[in-house]
Design a protein around this motif. Structure first.
Motif, PDB file in Angstrom:
ATOM      1  N   TYR A  23      10.655 -31.937   1.786  1.00 11.08           N
ATOM      2  CA  TYR A  23       9.712 -30.883   1.436  1.00 11.08           C
ATOM      3  C   TYR A  23       8.978 -30.299   2.638  1.00 11.08           C
ATOM      4  O   TYR A  23       8.283 -29.298   2.525  1.00 11.08           O
ATOM      5  N   LEU A  24       9.108 -30.956   3.780  1.00  9.57           N
ATOM      6  CA  LEU A  24       8.440 -30.453   4.985  1.00  9.57           C
ATOM      7  C   LEU A  24       8.897 -29.022   5.269  1.00  9.57           C
ATOM      8  O   LEU A  24      10.051 -28.703   5.009  1.00  9.57           O
ATOM      9  N   PRO A  25       8.063 -28.142   5.785  1.00  7.67           N
ATOM     10  CA  PRO A  25       6.710 -28.397   6.294  1.00  7.67           C
ATOM     11  C   PRO A  25       5.628 -28.418   5.216  1.00  7.67           C
ATOM     12  O   PRO A  25       4.453 -28.474   5.540  1.00  7.67           O
ATOM     13  N   TYR A  26       6.021 -28.337   3.932  1.00  8.19           N
ATOM     14  CA  TYR A  26       5.002 -28.288   2.884  1.00  8.19           C
ATOM     15  C   TYR A  26       4.620 -29.680   2.429  1.00  8.19           C
ATOM     16  O   TYR A  26       5.356 -30.639   2.635  1.00  8.19           O
ATOM     17  N   GLU A  27       3.479 -29.730   1.767  1.00 12.11           N
ATOM     18  CA  GLU A  27       3.000 -30.976   1.200  1.00 12.11           C
ATOM     19  C   GLU A  27       3.745 -31.248  -0.116  1.00 12.11           C
ATOM     20  O   GLU A  27       3.854 -30.367  -0.957  1.00 12.11           O
ATOM     21  N   ALA A  28       4.252 -32.458  -0.245  1.00  7.67           N
ATOM     22  CA  ALA A  28       4.943 -32.843  -1.476  1.00  7.67           C
ATOM     23  C   ALA A  28       4.060 -33.807  -2.255  1.00  7.67           C
ATOM     24  O   ALA A  28       3.210 -34.468  -1.672  1.00  7.67           O
ATOM     25  N   CYS A  29       4.282 -33.901  -3.556  1.00 11.20           N
ATOM     26  CA  CYS A  29       3.543 -34.908  -4.298  1.00 11.20           C
ATOM     27  C   CYS A  29       4.268 -35.338  -5.550  1.00 11.20           C
ATOM     28  O   CYS A  29       5.206 -34.685  -6.006  1.00 11.20           O
ATOM     29  N   GLY A  30       3.859 -36.471  -6.077  1.00  9.34           N
ATOM     30  CA  GLY A  30       4.511 -36.997  -7.266  1.00  9.34           C
ATOM     31  C   GLY A  30       3.786 -38.214  -7.786  1.00  9.34           C
ATOM     32  O   GLY A  30       2.722 -38.590  -7.277  1.00  9.34           O
ATOM     33  N   ILE A  31       4.372 -38.814  -8.798  1.00 12.66           N
ATOM     34  CA  ILE A  31       3.744 -39.946  -9.486  1.00 12.66           C
ATOM     35  C   ILE A  31       4.648 -41.178  -9.371  1.00 12.66           C
ATOM     36  O   ILE A  31       5.864 -41.065  -9.505  1.00 12.66           O
ATOM     37  N   LEU A  32       4.027 -42.310  -9.117  1.00 11.27           N
ATOM     38  CA  LEU A  32       4.736 -43.587  -9.136  1.00 11.27           C
ATOM     39  C   LEU A  32       4.309 -44.327 -10.401  1.00 11.27           C
ATOM     40  O   LEU A  32       3.115 -44.518 -10.633  1.00 11.27           O
ATOM     41  N   ALA A  33       5.278 -44.717 -11.204  1.00 13.26           N
ATOM     42  CA  ALA A  33       4.952 -45.374 -12.470  1.00 13.26           C
ATOM     43  C   ALA A  33       5.691 -46.698 -12.590  1.00 13.26           C
ATOM     44  O   ALA A  33       6.648 -46.960 -11.866  1.00 13.26           O
ATOM     45  N   GLY A  34       5.187 -47.518 -13.507  1.00 16.77           N
ATOM     46  CA  GLY A  34       5.811 -48.820 -13.723  1.00 16.77           C
ATOM     47  C   GLY A  34       4.931 -49.663 -14.609  1.00 16.77           C
ATOM     48  O   GLY A  34       4.151 -49.130 -15.416  1.00 16.77           O
ATOM     49  N   ARG A  35       5.029 -50.961 -14.441  1.00 14.72           N
ATOM     50  CA  ARG A  35       4.251 -51.879 -15.249  1.00 14.72           C
ATOM     51  C   ARG A  35       3.706 -52.998 -14.375  1.00 14.72           C
ATOM     52  O   ARG A  35       4.361 -53.392 -13.398  1.00 14.72           O
ATOM     53  N   LYS A  71       6.008 -42.371 -22.899  1.00  9.32           N
ATOM     54  CA  LYS A  71       7.109 -42.547 -23.854  1.00  9.32           C
ATOM     55  C   LYS A  71       8.042 -43.671 -23.409  1.00  9.32           C
ATOM     56  O   LYS A  71       8.623 -44.382 -24.221  1.00  9.32           O
ATOM     57  N   GLN A  72       8.167 -43.811 -22.110  1.00  7.15           N
ATOM     58  CA  GLN A  72       9.029 -44.869 -21.572  1.00  7.15           C
ATOM     59  C   GLN A  72       8.290 -46.209 -21.460  1.00  7.15           C
ATOM     60  O   GLN A  72       8.816 -47.165 -20.900  1.00  7.15           O
ATOM     61  N   GLY A  73       7.043 -46.235 -21.964  1.00  2.00           N
ATOM     62  CA  GLY A  73       6.280 -47.483 -21.959  1.00  2.00           C
ATOM     63  C   GLY A  73       5.774 -47.874 -20.587  1.00  2.00           C
ATOM     64  O   GLY A  73       5.481 -49.039 -20.336  1.00  2.00           O
ATOM     65  N   LYS A  74       5.646 -46.895 -19.696  1.00  2.00           N
ATOM     66  CA  LYS A  74       5.176 -47.194 -18.346  1.00  2.00           C
ATOM     67  C   LYS A  74       3.764 -46.642 -18.145  1.00  2.00           C
ATOM     68  O   LYS A  74       3.308 -45.779 -18.894  1.00  2.00           O
TER      69      LYS A  74
END
Ligand SMILES: [Zn+2]
Length: 138
Positions: A23-35, A71-74
């Motif tokens: 994604y550089l030079p732009y800022e990227a983002c996202g979510i980390l999920a789990g249990r 929905k995935q229980g995470k």
């Protein structure tokens, strides 16, 4: 055994780095999920601002993603984003925009020659580094 240890599986860790690098030079983002404080899935979000300093994701997109994760229980364990040109330290906006103290903040920084990834707990307008470990990829 250490309580509350935060673990990111190697596959998701690598996917997060790939996402931020691509994604550089732009800022990227996202979510980390789990249990149980263990990240086993990653949800990349599109930065609709295409900025190297800030990100914006529409409310609908976030709601859809949050729904899919539950929905995935995470649980949502952390939100990650990159700092293409700054150090891996939460900015003022990172702190005030952080949605929930139970969710950790992960920053991937490209400021230095060596990639730096840091994780933080954010609460009451303060941040505290939260060590994490990466499980090996099999
Ligand atoms: Zn930031």
């Amino acid at each position: 055994m250490e309580e509350n240890k935060f673990i990111i599986h190697g596959i998701q860790y690598d996917m997060m780095i790939d996402h931020c690098s691509l994604y550089l030079p732009y800022e990227a983002c996202g979510i980390l999920a789990g249990r149980n404080n263990e990240v086993d899935s990653i949800w990349k979000l599109e930065n609709e601002l295409k900025s190297d300093r800030r990100f914006f994701i529409s409310k609908n997109k976030i709601e859809d993603t949050v729904r899919e994760i539950s929905k995935q229980g995470k649980d949502i364990l952390a939100i990650y984003h990159s700092h293409p040109t700054t150090t891996p330290v939460p900015s003022y906006l990172d702190i005030v925009n952080h949605p929930d103290p139970s969710v950790k903040l992960v920053i991937v920084s490209y400021k230095l020659n060596v990639l730096k990834v840091k994780c933080y707990d954010i609460s009451n307008g303060l941040y505290k580094e939260r060590p994490f470990s990466i499980t090996p990829t099999h």
